[in-house]
Design a protein around this motif. Structure first.
Motif, PDB file in Angstrom:
ATOM      1  N   ARG A  46       0.827  -1.205   0.000  1.00  0.00           N
ATOM      2  CA  ARG A  46       0.000   0.000   0.000  1.00  0.00           C
ATOM      3  C   ARG A  46       0.863   1.258   0.000  1.00  0.00           C
ATOM      4  NH1 ARG A  46      -2.968  -2.970   3.856  1.00  0.00           N
ATOM      5  NH2 ARG A  46      -2.123  -1.643   5.534  1.00  0.00           N
ATOM      6  N   ARG A  47       1.951   1.236   0.743  1.00  0.00           N
ATOM      7  CA  ARG A  47       2.841   2.386   0.755  1.00  0.00           C
ATOM      8  C   ARG A  47       3.482   2.589  -0.622  1.00  0.00           C
ATOM      9  NH1 ARG A  47       8.072   2.393   4.555  1.00  0.00           N
ATOM     10  NH2 ARG A  47       8.666   0.831   2.995  1.00  0.00           N
ATOM     11  N   SER A  48       3.825   1.493  -1.281  1.00  0.00           N
ATOM     12  CA  SER A  48       4.386   1.598  -2.627  1.00  0.00           C
ATOM     13  C   SER A  48       3.364   2.172  -3.604  1.00  0.00           C
ATOM     14  CB  SER A  48       4.861   0.222  -3.107  1.00  0.00           C
ATOM     15  OG  SER A  48       5.322   0.283  -4.436  1.00  0.00           O
ATOM     16  N   ASP A  49       2.089   1.759  -3.446  1.00  0.00           N
ATOM     17  CA  ASP A  49       1.042   2.288  -4.324  1.00  0.00           C
ATOM     18  C   ASP A  49       0.803   3.768  -4.078  1.00  0.00           C
ATOM     19  OD1 ASP A  49       0.764  -0.191  -5.432  1.00  0.00           O
ATOM     20  OD2 ASP A  49      -0.958  -0.766  -4.196  1.00  0.00           O
ATOM     21  N   ALA A  50       1.082   4.230  -2.887  1.00  0.00           N
ATOM     22  CA  ALA A  50       0.854   5.637  -2.571  1.00  0.00           C
ATOM     23  C   ALA A  50       1.918   6.536  -3.204  1.00  0.00           C
ATOM     24  CB  ALA A  50       0.839   5.847  -1.061  1.00  0.00           C
ATOM     25  N   THR A  51       3.031   5.981  -3.658  1.00  0.00           N
ATOM     26  CA  THR A  51       4.069   6.736  -4.349  1.00  0.00           C
ATOM     27  C   THR A  51       3.851   6.573  -5.850  1.00  0.00           C
ATOM     28  OG1 THR A  51       5.637   6.335  -2.547  1.00  0.00           O
ATOM     29  CG2 THR A  51       6.541   7.039  -4.663  1.00  0.00           C
ATOM     30  N   VAL A  52       3.410   7.636  -6.500  1.00  0.00           N
ATOM     31  CA  VAL A  52       3.104   7.588  -7.941  1.00  0.00           C
ATOM     32  C   VAL A  52       4.360   7.949  -8.717  1.00  0.00           C
ATOM     33  CG1 VAL A  52       1.642   8.504  -9.773  1.00  0.00           C
ATOM     34  CG2 VAL A  52       0.720   8.210  -7.472  1.00  0.00           C
ATOM     35  N   ARG A  53       4.775   7.074  -9.589  1.00  0.00           N
ATOM     36  CA  ARG A  53       5.965   7.294 -10.403  1.00  0.00           C
ATOM     37  C   ARG A  53       5.547   7.535 -11.852  1.00  0.00           C
ATOM     38  NH1 ARG A  53      10.414   6.174  -7.471  1.00  0.00           N
ATOM     39  NH2 ARG A  53      10.140   4.889  -5.598  1.00  0.00           N
ATOM     40  N   ALA A  54       6.092   8.569 -12.464  1.00  0.00           N
ATOM     41  CA  ALA A  54       5.756   8.900 -13.847  1.00  0.00           C
ATOM     42  C   ALA A  54       6.390   7.886 -14.787  1.00  0.00           C
ATOM     43  CB  ALA A  54       6.247  10.302 -14.189  1.00  0.00           C
ATOM     44  N   PRO A  55       5.672   7.482 -15.826  1.00  0.00           N
ATOM     45  CA  PRO A  55       6.244   6.531 -16.791  1.00  0.00           C
ATOM     46  C   PRO A  55       7.269   7.173 -17.710  1.00  0.00           C
ATOM     47  CG  PRO A  55       4.059   7.201 -17.494  1.00  0.00           C
ATOM     48  CD  PRO A  55       4.269   7.816 -16.137  1.00  0.00           C
ATOM     49  N   ILE A  56       7.346   8.511 -17.741  1.00  0.00           N
ATOM     50  CA  ILE A  56       8.302   9.218 -18.584  1.00  0.00           C
ATOM     51  C   ILE A  56       8.970  10.293 -17.756  1.00  0.00           C
ATOM     52  CG2 ILE A  56       7.004   8.823 -20.724  1.00  0.00           C
ATOM     53  CD1 ILE A  56       5.975  11.705 -20.487  1.00  0.00           C
ATOM     54  N   SER A  57      10.126  10.731 -18.218  1.00  0.00           N
ATOM     55  CA  SER A  57      10.772  11.873 -17.583  1.00  0.00           C
ATOM     56  C   SER A  57      10.257  13.134 -18.256  1.00  0.00           C
ATOM     57  CB  SER A  57      12.296  11.775 -17.737  1.00  0.00           C
ATOM     58  OG  SER A  57      12.649  11.748 -19.109  1.00  0.00           O
ATOM     59  N   GLY A  58      10.019  14.151 -17.477  1.00  0.00           N
ATOM     60  CA  GLY A  58       9.482  15.377 -18.045  1.00  0.00           C
ATOM     61  C   GLY A  58       9.227  16.405 -16.967  1.00  0.00           C
ATOM     62  N   VAL A  59       8.297  17.314 -17.268  1.00  0.00           N
ATOM     63  CA  VAL A  59       7.952  18.413 -16.383  1.00  0.00           C
ATOM     64  C   VAL A  59       6.484  18.286 -16.002  1.00  0.00           C
ATOM     65  CG1 VAL A  59       7.852  20.930 -16.145  1.00  0.00           C
ATOM     66  CG2 VAL A  59       9.657  19.870 -17.520  1.00  0.00           C
ATOM     67  N   VAL A  60       6.172  18.522 -14.725  1.00  0.00           N
ATOM     68  CA  VAL A  60       4.784  18.493 -14.283  1.00  0.00           C
ATOM     69  C   VAL A  60       4.073  19.720 -14.839  1.00  0.00           C
ATOM     70  CG1 VAL A  60       3.249  18.569 -12.293  1.00  0.00           C
ATOM     71  CG2 VAL A  60       5.350  17.209 -12.199  1.00  0.00           C
ATOM     72  N   GLY A  61       3.044  19.460 -15.643  1.00  0.00           N
ATOM     73  CA  GLY A  61       2.313  20.558 -16.263  1.00  0.00           C
ATOM     74  C   GLY A  61       1.162  21.053 -15.414  1.00  0.00           C
ATOM     75  N   GLN A  62       0.359  20.133 -14.878  1.00  0.00           N
ATOM     76  CA  GLN A  62      -0.785  20.496 -14.042  1.00  0.00           C
ATOM     77  C   GLN A  62      -0.922  19.501 -12.905  1.00  0.00           C
ATOM     78  OE1 GLN A  62      -3.733  20.733 -17.425  1.00  0.00           O
ATOM     79  NE2 GLN A  62      -4.450  22.496 -16.276  1.00  0.00           N
ATOM     80  N   VAL A  63      -1.396  19.973 -11.761  1.00  0.00           N
ATOM     81  CA  VAL A  63      -1.664  19.127 -10.600  1.00  0.00           C
ATOM     82  C   VAL A  63      -3.150  19.250 -10.277  1.00  0.00           C
ATOM     83  CG1 VAL A  63      -1.155  18.672  -8.181  1.00  0.00           C
ATOM     84  CG2 VAL A  63       0.664  19.430  -9.712  1.00  0.00           C
ATOM     85  N   PHE A  64      -3.831  18.106 -10.162  1.00  0.00           N
ATOM     86  CA  PHE A  64      -5.284  18.097 -10.005  1.00  0.00           C
ATOM     87  C   PHE A  64      -5.743  17.790  -8.578  1.00  0.00           C
ATOM     88  CE2 PHE A  64      -4.375  16.847 -14.394  1.00  0.00           C
ATOM     89  CZ  PHE A  64      -5.025  17.874 -15.077  1.00  0.00           C
ATOM     90  N   VAL A  65      -4.837  17.347  -7.691  1.00  0.00           N
ATOM     91  CA  VAL A  65      -5.215  17.049  -6.310  1.00  0.00           C
ATOM     92  C   VAL A  65      -4.264  17.770  -5.379  1.00  0.00           C
ATOM     93  CG1 VAL A  65      -6.224  14.803  -6.850  1.00  0.00           C
ATOM     94  CG2 VAL A  65      -3.790  14.961  -6.287  1.00  0.00           C
ATOM     95  N   GLU A  66      -4.727  17.953  -4.150  1.00  0.00           N
ATOM     96  CA  GLU A  66      -3.905  18.577  -3.127  1.00  0.00           C
ATOM     97  C   GLU A  66      -3.733  17.612  -1.958  1.00  0.00           C
ATOM     98  OE1 GLU A  66      -5.678  22.236  -1.993  1.00  0.00           O
ATOM     99  OE2 GLU A  66      -5.398  23.192  -3.964  1.00  0.00           O
ATOM    100  N   GLU A  67      -2.801  17.923  -1.084  1.00  0.00           N
ATOM    101  CA  GLU A  67      -2.544  17.078   0.078  1.00  0.00           C
ATOM    102  C   GLU A  67      -3.799  16.992   0.935  1.00  0.00           C
ATOM    103  OE1 GLU A  67       0.595  16.717   3.809  1.00  0.00           O
ATOM    104  OE2 GLU A  67       0.774  18.331   2.331  1.00  0.00           O
ATOM    105  N   GLY A  68      -4.179  15.767   1.237  1.00  0.00           N
ATOM    106  CA  GLY A  68      -5.383  15.535   2.026  1.00  0.00           C
ATOM    107  C   GLY A  68      -6.575  15.120   1.195  1.00  0.00           C
ATOM    108  N   ASP A  69      -6.517  15.295  -0.141  1.00  0.00           N
ATOM    109  CA  ASP A  69      -7.622  14.861  -1.004  1.00  0.00           C
ATOM    110  C   ASP A  69      -7.645  13.348  -1.125  1.00  0.00           C
ATOM    111  OD1 ASP A  69      -8.273  17.481  -1.382  1.00  0.00           O
ATOM    112  OD2 ASP A  69      -7.344  17.656  -3.372  1.00  0.00           O
TER     113      ASP A  69
END
Length: 283
Positions: A46-69
């Motif tokens: 479960r802890r591993s699932d909570a860490t989201v890893r991007a399948p590509i290297s790049g730049v974060v364009g938009q963030v749709f959730v905030e801490e606590g959501d």
């Protein structure tokens, strides 16, 4: 404890029932350890699932959730973009589709970087034409190492589909549309040039258009003096006088570099072709 009781069992110090009870306690403890190990493994997963890893290297364009959501598989967390190369999508009408081919050079200008021009070849042309818009999608891959081009911006794309070097180019308004058409049904045009102080009518055949200029592929030679105003009132052989008027353009303005000077018609002198009074008035 079990190992010690088994040694004592041979000497009769402990009974078999005591040994069996201790062995049951050992098996229960081992089962409990196995359950705890499974719980630890599940927690690690479960802890591993909570860490989201991007399948590509790049730049974060938009963030749709905030801490606590509350996160869910169907809700995106963010978008990651690779901006080293961007894809320009262009809709081409079916009328112009036949003029475009893969590999043609394209110039891309974006409003976000108005002082720069990006160049890249056409990489792909969709084989499908949309039934509603009657357009096909054209794709151009552009190198964007400094990330000057941003995703989602609008751009102007210019594709050179044909080039004619050393062409004779005249203002479109200098040509007079002929009432006749050629054998293929194409429009025919006439132009007037000045030779020896007289207007000479020339049938011309046009080629490419660009803004207000048109290419003349037949009928005019480079360097000839072209009438650009009043040509609709001229007739073959009429005498003309070149005029310049300061501060005006297109009809008496001082001729621009590379542009023919405008001509105004004069009535023919006595004995010069015998123009009628009506023609003189039109002049």
């Amino acid at each position: 404890t079990l190992a010690r009781q088994r040694r004592l069992l041979a000497s009769g110090v402990v009974t078999q029932a005591q040994v069996d009870a201790t062995e049951i306690q050992l098996r229960a403890a081992e089962s409990n350890v196995a359950q705890l190990d499974a719980t630890v493994g599940s927690a690690r997963s479960r802890r591993s699932d909570a860490t989201v890893r991007a399948p590509i290297s790049g730049v974060v364009g938009q963030v749709f959730v905030e801490e606590g959501d509350m996160a869910a598989p169907q809700i995106p967390i963010c978008t990651v973009v690779q901006m080293d190369r961007v894809e320009v999508l262009l809709q081409v009408s079916e009328r112009d589709l036949g003029m475009v081919r893969t590999g043609m050079d394209a110039e891309i200008r974006a409003a976000t970087v108005p002082d720069r021009t990006f160049r890249a070849p056409v990489s792909r042309i969709s084989p499908v034409v949309d039934r509603l818009s009657r357009t096909a999608t054209l794709r151009i891959m552009v190198d964007n190492a400094d990330h000057a081009l941003r995703s989602g911006v609008l751009a102007d794309v210019t594709i050179e589909v044909e080039r004619h070097d050393n062409a004779v180019v005249v203002p479109q308004y200098a040509l007079v549309l002929d009432a006749q058409t050629d054998e293929e049904g194409e429009a025919m045009y006439n132009a007037f040039v000045v030779e020896g102080g007289r207007a000479r009518e020339r049938p011309v055949r046009v080629g490419l258009y660009e803004d207000n200029d048109v290419e003349v592929v037949e009928g005019l030679d480079d360097g000839e003096q072209l009438v650009v105003q009043g040509q609709h009132l001229l007739r073959e052989g009429m005498r003309v006088r070149i005029e310049r008027r300061d501060g005006e353009r297109n009809g008496g303005a001082e001729a621009e570099e590379g542009r023919p000077e405008p001509a105004a018609a004069d009535p023919p002198a006595e004995g010069d072709g015998g123009a009628t009074q009506d023609e003189q008035d039109q002049e």
